[in-house]
Design an enzyme around this catalytic site. Structure first.
Site, PDB file in Angstrom:
ATOM      1  N   ASP A   1       2.131 -12.534   2.193  1.00  0.00           N
ATOM      2  CA  ASP A   1       1.638 -12.057   0.999  1.00  0.00           C
ATOM      3  C   ASP A   1       2.033 -10.828   0.548  1.00  0.00           C
ATOM      4  O   ASP A   1       2.845  -9.855   1.422  1.00  0.00           O
ATOM      5  CB  ASP A   1      -0.110 -11.793   1.500  1.00  0.00           C
ATOM      6  CG  ASP A   1      -0.796 -13.177   1.906  1.00  0.00           C
ATOM      7  OD1 ASP A   1      -0.384 -14.282   1.175  1.00  0.00           O
ATOM      8  OD2 ASP A   1      -1.612 -13.366   2.639  1.00  0.00           O
ATOM      9  N   LYS A   2       1.787 -10.428  -0.623  1.00  0.00           N
ATOM     10  CA  LYS A   2       2.273  -9.202  -1.160  1.00  0.00           C
ATOM     11  C   LYS A   2       2.235  -7.981  -0.401  1.00  0.00           C
ATOM     12  O   LYS A   2       3.102  -7.035  -0.122  1.00  0.00           O
ATOM     13  CB  LYS A   2       1.434  -8.786  -2.474  1.00  0.00           C
ATOM     14  CG  LYS A   2       2.056  -7.403  -3.039  1.00  0.00           C
ATOM     15  CD  LYS A   2       1.231  -7.172  -4.556  1.00  0.00           C
ATOM     16  CE  LYS A   2       1.529  -5.564  -4.993  1.00  0.00           C
ATOM     17  NZ  LYS A   2       0.761  -5.622  -6.198  1.00  0.00           N
TER      18      LYS A   2
END
Length: 324
Positions: free
Chosen positions: A139-140
């Site tokens: 995830d970011k």
């Protein structure tokens, strides 16, 4: 914009003996051969309920073909000179330590500045590999280790190893609440029925397994080590929330700051200022796709999680009776 793709069809007698990619292209002619190959390599195509990651695999009459994928807005990624923290590199694979804030794939709202843009600059030939060689995502705002394939052959091997649960991925996280012991969460994960950007434990989801153990206990938080068997979107975040231990700082699943009673203002500020999920991919172990050597890497805990851990220890030391 993204669209969830859920397709299902049956292999006919005339398609018996075809390669999987050829058969899928005939069954679902609305999608390009390139996209279908990417879906197969990424493990999104299932034959009789089992993910098959080899496009050349032969199919048989009556087999059920299912596709579960996310159709993202087409974005033409351009090479960009973005610094990468490269842990290991050879002619076949690349292992990076991803920082918080770096998006993996371009998409709506993130056409540039992504890991894919950086990879295209660092290794121009990777444009010939589906998804620029990216085998799995983080995830970011999750930090840590990712492996990237520099050739189609390496990617095919690594995706198959990932599906066969032959790649070890360990994470460190800090969660709300005090855990008494480690355990395993074996609960299927699928798209949330009403919140498009959320995942959830759901009976119709895909099998998902997360193992966890307690690394350190604090007054009202726990530092845990986790190992993935499967790799669903947001898996650790969803599984920890499911058992009542949301990750600190998780903006999606409710990890808002909850300081214990009597916490100092300094501690509360550190907790409140931690504005991402406290999750780091700390260890990666795999068999090299070409040399077949067993390789292992570890990434140091990022500074923000180190500072948070120190603050949690100090708070616990200041309230020893409550901790006991």
């Amino acid at each position: 914009m993204t669209q969830e793709i859920n397709l299902k069809s049956e292999i006919s007698a005339t398609q018996t003996g075809l390669r999987l990619d050829q058969a899928v292209a005939e069954l679902f002619p609305d999608y390009s051969r390139t996209r279908i190959k990417e879906w197969i390599l990424s493990g999104a195509v299932y034959v009789d309920g089992v993910a098959v990651t080899k496009p050349r695999e032969k199919v048989l009459e009556s087999q059920i073909i299912e596709i579960e994928a996310t159709l993202e807005e087409e974005v033409s990624a351009q090479a960009e000179a973005i610094d990468l923290d490269i842990v290991y590199e050879d002619d076949h694979i690349l292992v990076i330590n991803k920082p918080a804030g770096l998006v993996v794939h371009p998409g709506a709202g993130n056409a540039d500045g992504t890991l894919m843009n950086a990879l295209l600059h660092h290794c121009p030939d990777i444009e010939h590999v589906p998804r620029a060689g990216i085998v799995h995502r983080l995830d970011k705002d999750t930090t840590g280790l990712m492996v990237v394939a520099k050739t189609v052959e390496a990617q095919t091997h690594l995706v198959a190893a990932l599906q066969a649960r032959e790649i070890t991925r360990e994470y460190e996280a800090i969660v709300l609440g005090t855990m008494t012991a480690g355990g395993t969460v074996d609960a299927p994960i699928g798209r949330h029925p009403t919140k498009r950007t959320h995942m959830a434990v759901h009976h119709s989801g895909r099998p998902s397994v997360t193992h966890y153990r307690v690394a350190e206990k604090f007054r009202a938080h726990t530092r845990v080590r986790l190992r993935l068997e499967t790799g669903r979107t947001h898996q650790i975040r969803v599984h920890m929330a499911h058992i009542g231990h949301v990750l600190v700082g998780d903006p999606v699943y409710g990890g808002r700051p909850k300081p214990p009673k009597g916490a100092s203002p300094e501690f509360f500020e550190i907790l409140k200022g931690f504005n991402r999920q406290a999750l780091h991919a700390v260890k990666l172990e795999l068999v090299h796709p070409v040399t077949l050597e067993v390789m292992s890497w570890q990434a140091p805990i990022p500074e923000d999680m180190v500072l948070l851990t120190k603050a949690l220890r100090k708070d616990t030391e200041e309230h020893p009776l409550e901790y006991l």
